[in-house]
Design an enzyme around this catalytic site. Structure first.
Site, PDB file in Angstrom:
ATOM      1  N   SER A 136      -6.026 -33.470   6.367  1.00 33.97           N
ATOM      2  CA  SER A 136      -5.661 -33.366   7.788  1.00 33.97           C
ATOM      3  C   SER A 136      -4.556 -34.351   8.141  1.00 33.97           C
ATOM      4  CB  SER A 136      -6.888 -33.645   8.661  1.00 33.97           C
ATOM      5  OG  SER A 136      -7.846 -32.614   8.475  1.00 33.97           O
ATOM      6  N   GLN A 340     -26.930 -10.751   7.252  1.00 32.53           N
ATOM      7  CA  GLN A 340     -28.224 -10.590   7.925  1.00 32.53           C
ATOM      8  C   GLN A 340     -28.593  -9.101   8.085  1.00 32.53           C
ATOM      9  OE1 GLN A 340     -29.885 -13.299   8.415  1.00 32.53           O
ATOM     10  NE2 GLN A 340     -31.676 -12.451   9.423  1.00 32.53           N
ATOM     11  N   GLU A 367      -4.955 -24.467   5.709  1.00 35.25           N
ATOM     12  CA  GLU A 367      -3.827 -24.492   6.658  1.00 35.25           C
ATOM     13  C   GLU A 367      -4.221 -25.144   7.982  1.00 35.25           C
ATOM     14  OE1 GLU A 367      -0.904 -21.445   6.708  1.00 35.25           O
ATOM     15  OE2 GLU A 367      -1.388 -20.791   4.684  1.00 35.25           O
ATOM     16  N   THR A 369      -7.841 -27.433   9.422  1.00 40.81           N
ATOM     17  CA  THR A 369      -9.234 -27.131   9.768  1.00 40.81           C
ATOM     18  C   THR A 369      -9.342 -26.687  11.231  1.00 40.81           C
ATOM     19  OG1 THR A 369      -9.537 -29.415  10.488  1.00 40.81           O
ATOM     20  CG2 THR A 369     -10.089 -28.927   8.177  1.00 40.81           C
TER      21      THR A 369
HETATM   22  N1  COS Z   1       6.915 -28.470  15.047  1.00 42.59           N
HETATM   23  C1  COS Z   1       7.875 -29.435  14.948  1.00 42.59           C
HETATM   24  N2  COS Z   1       7.576 -30.754  14.886  1.00 42.59           N
HETATM   25  C2  COS Z   1       6.276 -31.084  14.921  1.00 42.59           C
HETATM   26  C3  COS Z   1       5.237 -30.140  15.022  1.00 42.59           C
HETATM   27  C4  COS Z   1       5.609 -28.787  15.085  1.00 42.59           C
HETATM   28  N3  COS Z   1       4.698 -27.804  15.175  1.00 42.59           N
HETATM   29  N4  COS Z   1       4.055 -30.773  15.025  1.00 42.59           N
HETATM   30  C5  COS Z   1       4.330 -32.093  14.939  1.00 42.59           C
HETATM   31  N5  COS Z   1       5.677 -32.271  14.875  1.00 42.59           N
HETATM   32  C6  COS Z   1       6.406 -33.548  14.806  1.00 42.59           C
HETATM   33  C7  COS Z   1       6.048 -34.437  15.986  1.00 42.59           C
HETATM   34  O1  COS Z   1       6.864 -34.150  17.095  1.00 42.59           O
HETATM   35  C8  COS Z   1       6.331 -35.821  15.435  1.00 42.59           C
HETATM   36  O2  COS Z   1       7.705 -36.080  15.511  1.00 42.59           O
HETATM   37  P1  COS Z   1       8.257 -37.611  15.645  1.00 42.59           P
HETATM   38  O3  COS Z   1       7.773 -38.348  14.429  1.00 42.59           O
HETATM   39  O4  COS Z   1       9.744 -37.468  15.694  1.00 42.59           O
HETATM   40  O5  COS Z   1       7.663 -38.163  16.914  1.00 42.59           O
HETATM   41  C9  COS Z   1       5.965 -35.668  13.949  1.00 42.59           C
HETATM   42  O6  COS Z   1       6.001 -34.269  13.658  1.00 42.59           O
HETATM   43  C10 COS Z   1       4.590 -36.194  13.616  1.00 42.59           C
HETATM   44  O7  COS Z   1       3.650 -35.480  14.453  1.00 42.59           O
HETATM   45  P2  COS Z   1       2.426 -36.192  15.091  1.00 42.59           P
HETATM   46  O8  COS Z   1       2.846 -37.492  15.717  1.00 42.59           O
HETATM   47  O9  COS Z   1       1.731 -35.201  15.953  1.00 42.59           O
HETATM   48  O10 COS Z   1       1.585 -36.526  13.768  1.00 42.59           O
HETATM   49  P3  COS Z   1       0.045 -36.756  13.594  1.00 42.59           P
HETATM   50  O11 COS Z   1      -0.109 -37.382  12.269  1.00 42.59           O
HETATM   51  O12 COS Z   1      -0.546 -37.418  14.784  1.00 42.59           O
HETATM   52  O13 COS Z   1      -0.580 -35.261  13.605  1.00 42.59           O
HETATM   53  C11 COS Z   1      -1.058 -33.137  12.596  1.00 42.59           C
HETATM   54  C12 COS Z   1      -0.039 -34.228  12.896  1.00 42.59           C
HETATM   55  C13 COS Z   1      -2.484 -33.652  12.564  1.00 42.59           C
HETATM   56  C14 COS Z   1      -0.931 -32.049  13.660  1.00 42.59           C
HETATM   57  C15 COS Z   1      -0.613 -32.629  11.213  1.00 42.59           C
HETATM   58  O14 COS Z   1      -0.705 -33.664  10.259  1.00 42.59           O
HETATM   59  C16 COS Z   1      -1.380 -31.438  10.744  1.00 42.59           C
HETATM   60  O15 COS Z   1      -1.104 -30.316  11.133  1.00 42.59           O
HETATM   61  N6  COS Z   1      -2.352 -31.682   9.847  1.00 42.59           N
HETATM   62  C17 COS Z   1      -3.021 -30.629   9.158  1.00 42.59           C
HETATM   63  C18 COS Z   1      -2.231 -30.311   7.942  1.00 42.59           C
HETATM   64  C19 COS Z   1      -2.579 -28.986   7.400  1.00 42.59           C
HETATM   65  O16 COS Z   1      -2.630 -27.990   8.097  1.00 42.59           O
HETATM   66  N7  COS Z   1      -2.787 -28.973   6.102  1.00 42.59           N
HETATM   67  C20 COS Z   1      -3.185 -27.788   5.449  1.00 42.59           C
HETATM   68  C21 COS Z   1      -2.180 -27.414   4.473  1.00 42.59           C
HETATM   69  S1  COS Z   1      -2.884 -26.089   3.584  1.00 42.59           S
HETATM   70  S2  COS Z   1      -1.429 -25.085   3.093  1.00 42.59           S
END
Ligand code: COS
Length: 383
Positions: A136, A340, A367, A369
């Site tokens: 995540s 079920q 992709e 959780t």
């Molecule tokens: N489109 C463009 N930019 C995005 C974005 C999106 N959909 N989502 C986030 N960003 C950008 C943010 O704007 C931020 O930019 P700055 O650093 O310039 O401020 C940067 O990316 C980091 O985002 P954020 O601060 O939200 O990061 P976090 O670590 O707090 O959270 C989450 C990010 C949790 C949303 C992300 O890590 C995520 O989606 N995790 C799950 C990963 C996943 O789905 N893995 C499965 C892969 S299986 S194939």
């Protein structure tokens, strides 16, 4: 005139659906349990899907793709996943993640050299973001790429990678800058056979067993700088955008599994007799079927809404997360209820519902959780 073109569009979509349904019934359904038991990834079936034109669905025809939109993409994944979630998952990963990333962020030369091979399934694509310690919390990745002349030297291990062994090309997110900063991540394309790049352990999974999942190991792997997608430091934002489309594909995958489970349960409820009548006559069963049908339609509406917005080029961050979150929870619920309805038979491998039950669970994890989807939705509505 507009009505005419809408009718034409509906007819075209129906043709694509029929073609894929026929393919799935003929080439996938007979092997589903064999592939599941052996955890066999059917590469030859993917080559045939390339011939069918569904391995580059969203890619313009100039790069060898089908040039279709997100509604057709949803249609195709639903048809495949109704029959086998594992094949549906691999199809989604190939199209949305690897191929989709190169299409969205590759330069003209990169697109011309890689996309035609992916769209025809001459090459199978992989996409690597996750690591053992960072699922995540994707930004925390530890895999590094250090500049050295006209190459990057990549070191680290990626986990849970679809097509990690059979994939011919992988888009890999690496750290080129400070840890934990989005600007410290870049996206590189690495070809199979590059020295220092091997696949590691293949996961033995609960479900989605026809879809291959492995580790990728990079040990002083030299990757040409020409393989950088976009600019250095753009990789994390690219990955987040790629996942927006990917989440629509997982919503479609979940929808297909839910539909498959529901169809099996409806058929069985009409055939199975207890107390002298079909069990469908009992409200305890028919209300389950009604709940499943209602929730499937709601999941479909959310998925179609996200697909429509994606086609129109408007933001889908919230809508894709909602569709993915809701549809995957619905898939788990429908598959559980289908087991079920089948009772003891549903608990055996002689009937299809135990596989839907196992496959569905992945949709609430892969992709992003369900919890991450809720985080993304909450951030969008609170910002
Ligand atoms: N489109 C463009 N930019 C995005 C974005 C999106 N959909 N989502 C986030 N960003 C950008 C943010 O704007 C931020 O930019 P700055 O650093 O310039 O401020 C940067 O990316 C980091 O985002 P954020 O601060 O939200 O990061 P976090 O670590 O707090 O959270 C989450 C990010 C949790 C949303 C992300 O890590 C995520 O989606 N995790 C799950 C990963 C996943 O789905 N893995 C499965 C892969 S299986 S194939």
């Amino acid at each position: 005139m507009q009505l005419h073109s809408e009718k034409q569009e509906d007819e075209n979509r129906q043709l694509v659906r029929d073609m894929v349904r026929e393919f799935a019934e003929k080439n996938i359904r007979p092997h589903v349990m064999e592939w599941d038991e052996a955890q066999h990834f059917p590469v030859e079936t993917f080559k045939a899907m390339g011939q069918l034109g569904i391995m580059g669905l969203l890619v313009p025809e100039t790069y060898g793709g089908a040039g279709l939109g997100y509604q057709e993409y949803v249609d195709v994944i639903v048809e495949i996943a109704r029959v086998c979630g594992g094949v549906g998952l691999s199809l989604a990963a190939h199209n949305s993640l690897c191929t989709g990333h190169i299409l969205a962020f590759g330069n003209e030369e990169q697109k011309r050299s890689w996309l035609p091979r992916l769209t025809g399934a001459e090459w199978i694509g992989a996409w690597a973001l996750t690591e053992a310690g960072t699922g995540s919390d994707a930004l925390g990745m530890a895999t590094t790429a250090v500049s050295d002349g006209d190459c990057y030297v990549v070191n680290g291990t990626k986990n849970w990678i679809t097509h990690g062994q059979s994939g011919d090309i992988v888009v890999v997110m690496v750290r080129t800058g400070e840890k934990g900063r989005s600007q410290g991540v870049s996206a590189l394309v690495v070809n199979k056979g590059t020295p220092g790049f091997v696949s590691g352990k293949k996961e033995n999974k609960l479900g989605m067993r026809a879809s291959e999942t492995t580790e990728l190991i990079f040990d002083n792997c030299r990757v040409p700088k020409a393989n950088l997608l976009g600019r250095e430091g753009e990789g994390f934002k690219q990955a987040m955008q790629v996942l927006e489309g990917g989440r629509i594909s997982i919503a479609a995958l979940a929808l297909g599994i839910a539909k498959g489970a529901h169809e099996a349960a409806v058929r069985y409820a009409k055939e199975r007799h207890q107390f002298g009548q079909p069990i469908a006559n009992f409200q305890g069963i028919s209300f389950k079927l009604a709940d499943m049908a209602t929730e499937i339609e709601a999941a479909e509406l959310l998925t179609r809404q996200a697909a429509d917005r994606k086609n129109r080029g408007v933001s889908v961050i919230k809508q894709a997360a909602m569709a993915k979150y809701y549809a995957s929870e619905v898939a788990v619920k429908c598959a559980t209820e289908a087991v079920q309805v089948f009772g003891g038979y549903g608990y055996t491998k002689d009937f299809p519902v135990e596989k839907y039950y196992r496959d569905a669970k992945l949709c609430t994890i892969g992709e992003g959780t369900s919890e991450i989807q809720k985080l993304v939705i909450a951030r969008e509505i609170l910002k």
